[in-house]
Write an enzyme that holds these catalytic residues in place. Structure first.
Site, short mmCIF file in Angstrom:
data_model
loop_
_atom_site.label_atom_id
_atom_site.label_comp_id
_atom_site.label_asym_id
_atom_site.label_seq_id
_atom_site.Cartn_x
_atom_site.Cartn_y
_atom_site.Cartn_z
N SER A 81 14.31 1.20 3.67
CA SER A 81 13.63 1.09 2.38
C SER A 81 14.68 0.98 1.27
O SER A 81 15.80 1.50 1.42
CB SER A 81 12.80 2.35 2.13
OG SER A 81 12.33 2.39 0.80
N TYR B 138 13.83 11.63 1.55
CA TYR B 138 13.39 10.32 2.03
C TYR B 138 14.57 9.34 1.96
O TYR B 138 14.84 8.59 2.91
CB TYR B 138 12.22 9.81 1.18
CG TYR B 138 11.67 8.47 1.62
CD1 TYR B 138 11.05 8.32 2.86
CD2 TYR B 138 11.76 7.35 0.79
CE1 TYR B 138 10.53 7.10 3.26
CE2 TYR B 138 11.24 6.12 1.19
CZ TYR B 138 10.63 5.99 2.42
OH TYR B 138 10.12 4.77 2.82
N1 LIG Z 1 4.79 1.07 2.11
C1 LIG Z 1 5.88 0.88 1.37
O1 LIG Z 1 5.80 0.65 0.16
C2 LIG Z 1 7.24 0.94 2.00
C3 LIG Z 1 8.35 0.67 1.18
C4 LIG Z 1 9.61 0.73 1.73
C5 LIG Z 1 9.76 1.06 3.07
N2 LIG Z 1 8.66 1.33 3.82
C6 LIG Z 1 8.88 1.70 5.24
O2 LIG Z 1 8.01 0.93 6.03
C7 LIG Z 1 7.65 1.66 7.21
C8 LIG Z 1 6.15 1.61 7.44
O3 LIG Z 1 5.52 2.22 6.34
P1 LIG Z 1 3.96 2.06 6.07
O4 LIG Z 1 3.84 1.78 4.63
O5 LIG Z 1 3.37 1.16 7.06
O6 LIG Z 1 3.51 3.57 6.32
P2 LIG Z 1 2.25 4.21 7.05
O7 LIG Z 1 1.06 3.37 6.89
O8 LIG Z 1 2.18 5.63 6.61
O9 LIG Z 1 2.69 4.16 8.58
C9 LIG Z 1 3.64 5.04 9.08
C10 LIG Z 1 3.39 5.27 10.54
O10 LIG Z 1 4.34 6.24 11.01
C11 LIG Z 1 3.65 7.12 11.86
N3 LIG Z 1 4.32 8.42 11.98
C12 LIG Z 1 4.57 9.32 11.00
N4 LIG Z 1 5.10 10.42 11.53
C13 LIG Z 1 5.19 10.23 12.86
C14 LIG Z 1 5.65 11.01 13.95
N5 LIG Z 1 6.09 12.27 13.79
N6 LIG Z 1 5.60 10.48 15.19
C15 LIG Z 1 5.11 9.24 15.40
N7 LIG Z 1 4.65 8.45 14.40
C16 LIG Z 1 4.70 8.94 13.15
C17 LIG Z 1 2.29 7.28 11.20
O11 LIG Z 1 1.39 7.86 12.11
P3 LIG Z 1 0.13 8.72 11.57
O12 LIG Z 1 -0.64 7.81 10.68
O13 LIG Z 1 -0.58 9.07 12.82
O14 LIG Z 1 0.69 9.87 10.84
C18 LIG Z 1 2.00 5.85 10.86
O15 LIG Z 1 1.47 5.17 12.00
C19 LIG Z 1 8.23 3.07 7.02
O16 LIG Z 1 9.42 3.16 7.75
C20 LIG Z 1 8.53 3.14 5.54
O17 LIG Z 1 9.60 4.01 5.24
C21 LIG Z 1 7.41 1.26 3.33
#
Ligand SMILES: NC(=O)c1ccc[n+]([C@@H]2O[C@H](COP(=O)([O-])OP(=O)(O)OC[C@H]3O[C@@H](n4cnc5c(N)ncnc54)[C@H](OP(=O)(O)O)[C@@H]3O)[C@@H](O)[C@H]2O)c1
Length: 305
Positions: free
Chosen positions: A151, A176
């Protein structure tokens, strides 16, 4: 390797499906952590549409089965026994991994300790993936690609070598940031060790990742209006947010490259200015830090490469 734009022909608005047009992943096996939520969903779907068999390790397998049509298996990245069990079960099937996208993460949660008292964002986002990748290595195809979903938040913190687990006071954004810097350094070191790896910033996307942010904070930041509708044009759709990780995992343009940080479906530029939100800090792609973090992660997890 050159940390500079390639001119990929794609950009901010490109979607995962557009990036994969003309790429046939038939016969390939992909593992996508977090592949059932947020940008993980279009990642899993686009890879599946391109012909890949996708395995989605899930902390909540039932939800994963509802959200995506993929092979689902239980995994909690905050529990190294669970990581070992997932990896052992996968290895026992004798299958090969062709690409792996580590998209799972937690962001800015209240202070939580996992395992032997580890700060949870570092433990889940970095150490869990470190253990998972290294345990799965015997199954990696020779031309495997591993993508660390990092990120622009990495710009909030380098690795805090003297207080990795916030014994001196917790700051959720810094924690984070540290975990996302660790994601980049992981890719840098993995690539150095001979496994092609990239790190990506997917963009800003409204997803369950923001579950620990107050709605009013998002209103105040100008992301959403009082009704919860997205109003910030600098955000991407989930399909656009999935594009960079899918590109890093599959693009022929990246053949022979690695250890690079990507964004907007291209290699990113270095950014060591005061400005945040684009580019990569030197500390996140530093080879010495990457080696140091690797050794520390081996020591903490007792998983060795
Ligand atoms: N969205 C943004 O704006 C953004 C910006 C920059 C970077 N990112 C990065 O993009 C990636 C995806 O983010 P997203 O927006 O798709 O987030 P998200 O919808 O919250 O998805 C995150 C996933 O990680 C899983 N997870 C969390 N803790 C876990 C654990 N202990 N064991 C196994 N799985 C776990 C969650 O499972 P549960 O739902 O079951 O908890 C969920 O499936 C992340 O690495 C994030 O840092 C996102």
């Amino acid at each position: 390797m050159p940390q500079h734009k390639l001119g990929s022909g794609f950009g901010f608005h490109s979607t995962a499906d557009e990036v994969l047009a003309g790429i046939d992943l038939s016969g390939k096996l992909a593992i996508v952590t977090g592949g059932y939520s947020g940008i993980g969903v279009p990642t899993t779907r686009a890879l599946t549409r391109a012909g890949a068999h996708v395995v989605v390790p899930a902390r909540r397998p039932e939800l994963a089965r509802q959200n995506v049509d993929a092979e689902v298996a239980p995994l909690d990245l905050g529990d190294l026994d669970s990581v070992r069990e997932f990896a052992d079960r996968f290895l026992a099937t004798g299958r090969r991994v062709d690409l792996m996208i580590n998209s799972a993460a937690v962001m800015a949660n209240p202070e939580t300790r996992v395992g032997p008292g580890w700060e949870s964002q570092f433990a889940i986002n970095h150490l869990g993936h470190f253990a998972l990748v290294n345990r799965l290595r015997p199954a990696f195809a020779d031309d495997v690609r591993v993508v660390s979903v990092s990120s622009a938040g990495h710009q909030h913190s380098d690795i805090r070598w003297d207080d990795l687990h916030f014994a001196r006071g917790y700051d959720r954004s810094v924690a984070y940031g540290q975990s996302k810097t660790a994601n980049v350094l992981f890719a840098v070191r993995l690539n150095k060790l001979g496994i092609q790896a990239f790190a990506v910033h997917p963009g800003k996307i409204l997803t369950p990742l923001q579950r620990h942010m107050a709605r009013q904070t998002m209103v105040d930041l100008g992301w959403i209006d009082e009704q919860g509708t997205l109003v910030d044009p600098t955000f991407k759709s989930p399909e656009q947010g999935a594009a960079t990780q899918v590109w890093a995992a599959t693009s022929p343009r990246l053949a022979g490259l690695g250890g690079l940080y990507c964004e907007d479906v291209d290699v990113a530029e270095p950014n060591n200015t005061e400005e945040k939100g684009w580019g990569v800090r030197d500390y996140a792609v530093d080879q010495e830090s990457a080696a140091r973090l690797w050794a520390l992660s081996e020591e903490l997890t007792s998983v060795h490469s």
